[in-house]
Write a protein that holds these residues in place. Structure first.
Motif, PDB file in Angstrom:
ATOM      1  N   SER A   1       0.830  -1.204   0.000  1.00  0.00           N
ATOM      2  CA  SER A   1       0.000   0.000   0.000  1.00  0.00           C
ATOM      3  C   SER A   1       0.865   1.254   0.000  1.00  0.00           C
ATOM      4  O   SER A   1       0.569   2.222  -0.710  1.00  0.00           O
ATOM      5  CB  SER A   1      -0.915   0.013   1.215  1.00  0.00           C
ATOM      6  OG  SER A   1      -1.833  -1.043   1.155  1.00  0.00           O
ATOM      7  N   LEU A   2       1.929   1.234   0.776  1.00  0.00           N
ATOM      8  CA  LEU A   2       2.842   2.382   0.787  1.00  0.00           C
ATOM      9  C   LEU A   2       3.549   2.540  -0.560  1.00  0.00           C
ATOM     10  O   LEU A   2       3.734   3.659  -1.043  1.00  0.00           O
ATOM     11  CB  LEU A   2       3.857   2.248   1.915  1.00  0.00           C
ATOM     12  CG  LEU A   2       3.289   2.418   3.321  1.00  0.00           C
ATOM     13  CD1 LEU A   2       4.356   2.142   4.363  1.00  0.00           C
ATOM     14  CD2 LEU A   2       2.714   3.811   3.503  1.00  0.00           C
ATOM     15  N   TYR A   3       3.921   1.425  -1.166  1.00  0.00           N
ATOM     16  CA  TYR A   3       4.529   1.486  -2.494  1.00  0.00           C
ATOM     17  C   TYR A   3       3.553   2.082  -3.509  1.00  0.00           C
ATOM     18  O   TYR A   3       3.920   2.948  -4.311  1.00  0.00           O
ATOM     19  CB  TYR A   3       4.969   0.088  -2.936  1.00  0.00           C
ATOM     20  CG  TYR A   3       5.512   0.047  -4.341  1.00  0.00           C
ATOM     21  CD1 TYR A   3       6.770   0.557  -4.639  1.00  0.00           C
ATOM     22  CD2 TYR A   3       4.750  -0.475  -5.385  1.00  0.00           C
ATOM     23  CE1 TYR A   3       7.263   0.533  -5.927  1.00  0.00           C
ATOM     24  CE2 TYR A   3       5.232  -0.503  -6.673  1.00  0.00           C
ATOM     25  CZ  TYR A   3       6.490  -0.007  -6.940  1.00  0.00           C
ATOM     26  OH  TYR A   3       6.964  -0.021  -8.216  1.00  0.00           O
ATOM     27  N   CYS A   4       2.314   1.637  -3.468  1.00  0.00           N
ATOM     28  CA  CYS A   4       1.279   2.158  -4.376  1.00  0.00           C
ATOM     29  C   CYS A   4       1.054   3.649  -4.133  1.00  0.00           C
ATOM     30  O   CYS A   4       0.888   4.422  -5.077  1.00  0.00           O
ATOM     31  CB  CYS A   4      -0.005   1.376  -4.165  1.00  0.00           C
ATOM     32  SG  CYS A   4      -1.337   1.840  -5.251  1.00  0.00           S
ATOM     33  N   LEU A   5       1.075   4.043  -2.883  1.00  0.00           N
ATOM     34  CA  LEU A   5       0.895   5.455  -2.527  1.00  0.00           C
ATOM     35  C   LEU A   5       2.034   6.306  -3.091  1.00  0.00           C
ATOM     36  O   LEU A   5       1.805   7.372  -3.668  1.00  0.00           O
ATOM     37  CB  LEU A   5       0.807   5.598  -1.013  1.00  0.00           C
ATOM     38  CG  LEU A   5       0.667   7.001  -0.444  1.00  0.00           C
ATOM     39  CD1 LEU A   5      -0.646   7.613  -0.873  1.00  0.00           C
ATOM     40  CD2 LEU A   5       0.764   6.949   1.066  1.00  0.00           C
ATOM     41  N   VAL A   6       3.260   5.837  -2.953  1.00  0.00           N
ATOM     42  CA  VAL A   6       4.413   6.584  -3.450  1.00  0.00           C
ATOM     43  C   VAL A   6       4.389   6.687  -4.969  1.00  0.00           C
ATOM     44  O   VAL A   6       4.603   7.765  -5.541  1.00  0.00           O
ATOM     45  CB  VAL A   6       5.730   5.930  -2.958  1.00  0.00           C
ATOM     46  CG1 VAL A   6       6.932   6.485  -3.691  1.00  0.00           C
ATOM     47  CG2 VAL A   6       5.878   6.121  -1.465  1.00  0.00           C
ATOM     48  N   VAL A   7       4.103   5.583  -5.637  1.00  0.00           N
ATOM     49  CA  VAL A   7       4.097   5.580  -7.107  1.00  0.00           C
ATOM     50  C   VAL A   7       2.982   6.464  -7.654  1.00  0.00           C
ATOM     51  O   VAL A   7       3.190   7.239  -8.598  1.00  0.00           O
ATOM     52  CB  VAL A   7       3.980   4.136  -7.648  1.00  0.00           C
ATOM     53  CG1 VAL A   7       3.674   4.123  -9.132  1.00  0.00           C
ATOM     54  CG2 VAL A   7       5.245   3.375  -7.358  1.00  0.00           C
ATOM     55  N   SER A   8       1.802   6.390  -7.069  1.00  0.00           N
ATOM     56  CA  SER A   8       0.698   7.209  -7.581  1.00  0.00           C
ATOM     57  C   SER A   8       0.921   8.693  -7.289  1.00  0.00           C
ATOM     58  O   SER A   8       0.592   9.533  -8.125  1.00  0.00           O
ATOM     59  CB  SER A   8      -0.635   6.735  -7.003  1.00  0.00           C
ATOM     60  OG  SER A   8      -0.632   6.836  -5.605  1.00  0.00           O
TER      61      SER A   8
ATOM     62  N   PHE B   1       3.882  10.122  -7.105  1.00  0.00           N
ATOM     63  CA  PHE B   1       4.913  10.495  -8.072  1.00  0.00           C
ATOM     64  C   PHE B   1       4.311  10.686  -9.459  1.00  0.00           C
ATOM     65  O   PHE B   1       4.659  11.625 -10.175  1.00  0.00           O
ATOM     66  CB  PHE B   1       5.998   9.420  -8.109  1.00  0.00           C
ATOM     67  CG  PHE B   1       7.060   9.663  -9.125  1.00  0.00           C
ATOM     68  CD1 PHE B   1       8.053  10.605  -8.900  1.00  0.00           C
ATOM     69  CD2 PHE B   1       7.072   8.964 -10.319  1.00  0.00           C
ATOM     70  CE1 PHE B   1       9.030  10.837  -9.842  1.00  0.00           C
ATOM     71  CE2 PHE B   1       8.050   9.187 -11.262  1.00  0.00           C
ATOM     72  CZ  PHE B   1       9.035  10.124 -11.025  1.00  0.00           C
ATOM     73  N   ALA B   2       3.397   9.805  -9.850  1.00  0.00           N
ATOM     74  CA  ALA B   2       2.777   9.907 -11.173  1.00  0.00           C
ATOM     75  C   ALA B   2       1.945  11.187 -11.306  1.00  0.00           C
ATOM     76  O   ALA B   2       1.944  11.812 -12.362  1.00  0.00           O
ATOM     77  CB  ALA B   2       1.908   8.687 -11.449  1.00  0.00           C
ATOM     78  N   CYS B   3       1.256  11.567 -10.238  1.00  0.00           N
ATOM     79  CA  CYS B   3       0.469  12.812 -10.290  1.00  0.00           C
ATOM     80  C   CYS B   3       1.375  14.024 -10.487  1.00  0.00           C
ATOM     81  O   CYS B   3       1.134  14.871 -11.346  1.00  0.00           O
ATOM     82  CB  CYS B   3      -0.339  12.974  -9.008  1.00  0.00           C
ATOM     83  SG  CYS B   3      -1.730  11.857  -8.873  1.00  0.00           S
ATOM     84  N   VAL B   4       2.433  14.101  -9.696  1.00  0.00           N
ATOM     85  CA  VAL B   4       3.335  15.242  -9.785  1.00  0.00           C
ATOM     86  C   VAL B   4       4.099  15.224 -11.105  1.00  0.00           C
ATOM     87  O   VAL B   4       4.215  16.255 -11.791  1.00  0.00           O
ATOM     88  CB  VAL B   4       4.313  15.239  -8.589  1.00  0.00           C
ATOM     89  CG1 VAL B   4       5.386  16.290  -8.748  1.00  0.00           C
ATOM     90  CG2 VAL B   4       3.552  15.454  -7.295  1.00  0.00           C
TER      91      VAL B   4
END
Length: 120
Positions: free
Chosen positions: A99-106, A108-111
């Motif tokens: 979940s933390l990995y998904c949070l970081v990747v998403s 990053f993708a938004c920014v």
């Protein structure tokens, strides 16, 4: 001869020059509207993808919070089999990590998506 007078021939030539200029202006207006529509479509695509990643980040943060809370607050009874409790903690830790990995990747993708859109 076509039977037209010199005045009619002169007016016809003047109209061709004016009509050519009008056609060129119409072409430029058409190209500008096509470019504007393409940019509007790209903006909609960017907004759609950013919204998807934002929703994904929200869900991942909720799941990570629940996973953390379940790992921290659970008190394992003394008579619980060691394999059962260790399996619970392994899968709870894996859920929180993913979940933390998904949070970081998403995030990053938004920014990064907005940054790439600004750069062209």
């Amino acid at each position: 001869r076509t039977g037209r007078s010199a005045v009619q021939v002169h007016q016809g030539r003047r109209c061709r020059g004016r009509c050519r200029g009008m056609l060129q202006a119409d072409k430029q207006v058409l190209l500008a509207s096509v470019k504007r529509n393409a940019l509007e479509l790209r903006q909609k695509e960017l907004d759609f993808n950013v919204e998807r990643f934002t929703n994904l980040a929200t869900q991942a943060s909720v799941i990570a919070g629940f996973s953390f809370e379940s790992l921290v607050e659970l008190e394992v009874p003394e008579d619980t089999h060691w394999l059962l409790s260790s399996t619970y903690f392994v899968f709870g830790s894996a859920a929180m990590a993913m979940s933390l990995y998904c949070l970081v990747v998403s995030s990053f993708a938004c920014v990064f998506g907005h940054r790439l859109a600004l750069q062209g």
